[in-house]
Design an enzyme around this catalytic site. Structure first.
Site, PDB file in Angstrom:
ATOM      1  N   ASP A 179      12.566   6.393   1.939  1.00  0.00           N
ATOM      2  CA  ASP A 179      11.835   6.820   0.753  1.00  0.00           C
ATOM      3  C   ASP A 179      11.058   5.629   0.179  1.00  0.00           C
ATOM      4  OD1 ASP A 179      11.689   9.226  -1.247  1.00  0.00           O
ATOM      5  OD2 ASP A 179      11.888   7.435  -2.501  1.00  0.00           O
ATOM      6  N   ASN A 187       1.204   6.194  -7.584  1.00  0.00           N
ATOM      7  CA  ASN A 187       0.098   7.130  -7.729  1.00  0.00           C
ATOM      8  C   ASN A 187      -0.480   7.093  -9.142  1.00  0.00           C
ATOM      9  OD1 ASN A 187      -0.292   8.241  -5.171  1.00  0.00           O
ATOM     10  ND2 ASN A 187       1.260   9.818  -5.453  1.00  0.00           N
ATOM     11  N   ASP A 196      -2.430   7.860  -0.784  1.00  0.00           N
ATOM     12  CA  ASP A 196      -2.513   8.344   0.595  1.00  0.00           C
ATOM     13  C   ASP A 196      -2.676   7.181   1.569  1.00  0.00           C
ATOM     14  OD1 ASP A 196      -2.233  10.939  -0.226  1.00  0.00           O
ATOM     15  OD2 ASP A 196      -4.354  11.473  -0.010  1.00  0.00           O
ATOM     16  N   GLU A 223       6.673  11.313  -0.031  1.00  0.00           N
ATOM     17  CA  GLU A 223       6.773   9.894   0.313  1.00  0.00           C
ATOM     18  C   GLU A 223       8.011   9.594   1.142  1.00  0.00           C
ATOM     19  OE1 GLU A 223       8.674  10.253  -3.824  1.00  0.00           O
ATOM     20  OE2 GLU A 223       7.168  11.255  -2.607  1.00  0.00           O
TER      21      GLU A 223
END
Length: 314
Positions: A179, A187, A196, A223
């Site tokens: 993770d 973000n 991304d 993620e």
């Protein structure tokens, strides 16, 4: 690899099955300039060569000594590794009943002898193009578009195969769940487009770390990533996890929103077990998820792992 050998490697492979060498030579003369050609002169040999070469198309004679073409086609379609290979019958038989029988067994076309080279080339080209399109669509269905890794659907299939293959019983299987730490904050700070790119870079680092390992990698969702490691015990899986962590750290992707480092880090949970009859693939996922939770609870940028058994409770 030079341009000539690269072009050869990229050419479609066609298996010609005919007990008459003269027929093989005629078909080879028609197709040899455009395709890689292998051949077999009996049904039994055809099945062996097909498993070895995994051709893109089979040109199959109907009337042969021993195993007839119809039976060969049926055997091909019953084999999971060969079932998707298109089959074109080549035969001197011209009656409708034989054509219907061949198509009902899964053949895609029927070419009568004597072979007309121009007609054969056109039909082969059309069917090869269709197969290549199907192959691309099938690959897209199991590939994550953003990272190029396997997607979760493919991972589930690989894990199921690793657990349920009878020969694997008694061998080790490990899973690593990964993770990206504080990815929501990443973000929020840099935007989803940069997010991304971050995931793509992490996926590339994961692939580099896995080059020396025998296993599969996937984007599990969001993620989160996963690695399936057949044959790896906990010690080996922890080593691989350490390599992954180092490769991601070397990216040095700035992360002002992280609470552990000024760059992107990952947390990992590792689960290993000996495969036993009746064990379900979900056991590995749940065990690795539990270890991932412990890694996050310990402060993130951590690796936690355990060996579990089929009697373990999660």
């Amino acid at each position: 690899m030079n341009d000539l050998s690269q072009a050869s490697a990229n050419r479609a492979v066609i298996l010609i099955v005919d007990d008459e060498i003269s027929n093989v030579e005629i078909i080879y003369a028609a197709l040899g300039d455009d395709y890689e050609i292998s051949f077999a002169t009996s049904g039994e040999e055809a099945l062996e060569v097909a498993r070895l070469t995994q051709p893109d198309l089979v040109l199959l004679d109907v009337v042969m000594p021993g195993m007839q073409g119809f039976e060969v086609c049926q055997r091909l379609k019953e084999d999971p590794l060969l079932a998707d290979i298109p089959v074109i019958f080549t035969t001197g038989l011209g009656n409708v009943e034989d054509e219907v029988r061949g198509l009902s067994l899964g053949a895609i076309d029927y070419v009568t002898k004597p072979i007309q080279p121009m007609i054969l080339r056109n039909r082969v080209r059309n069917h090869i193009e269709l197969k290549q399109l199907r192959d691309r669509l099938a690959l897209m269905a199991v590939t994550d578009a953003l990272t190029g890794l396997h997607n979760r659907r493919k991972l589930d299939g690989l894990l199921s195969s690793a657990v349920n293959t009878p020969a694997a019983e008694g061998s080790w299987l490990s899973i690593i769940m990964i993770d990206v730490d504080f990815f929501k904050q990443f973000n929020d700070t840099y935007g989803h487009e940069t997010g991304d790119r971050c995931l793509h870079m992490v996926a590339s680092a994961l692939s580099r770390a896995m080059r020396q390992a025998s296993g599969y990698t996937a984007r599990y969702g969001g993620e989160e990533f996963a690695c399936v490691l057949p044959g790896s015990d906990l010690e080996r899986a922890m080593e691989i996890a350490g390599d992954i962590r180092r490769h991601v750290g070397q990216l040095a992707i700035p992360h002002e929103g992280s609470q552990v480092q000024p760059y992107v880090t990952i947390s990992m949970g590792v689960a290993a077990a000996l495969i036993r009859a009746g064990m379900q693939p979900g056991l590995w996922i749940r065990a690795a998820d539990q270890q991932l939770y412990l890694a996050k609870a310990a402060g993130r940028d951590q690796i936690k792992g355990e060996v579990f058994t089929s009697d373990s409770a999660f």
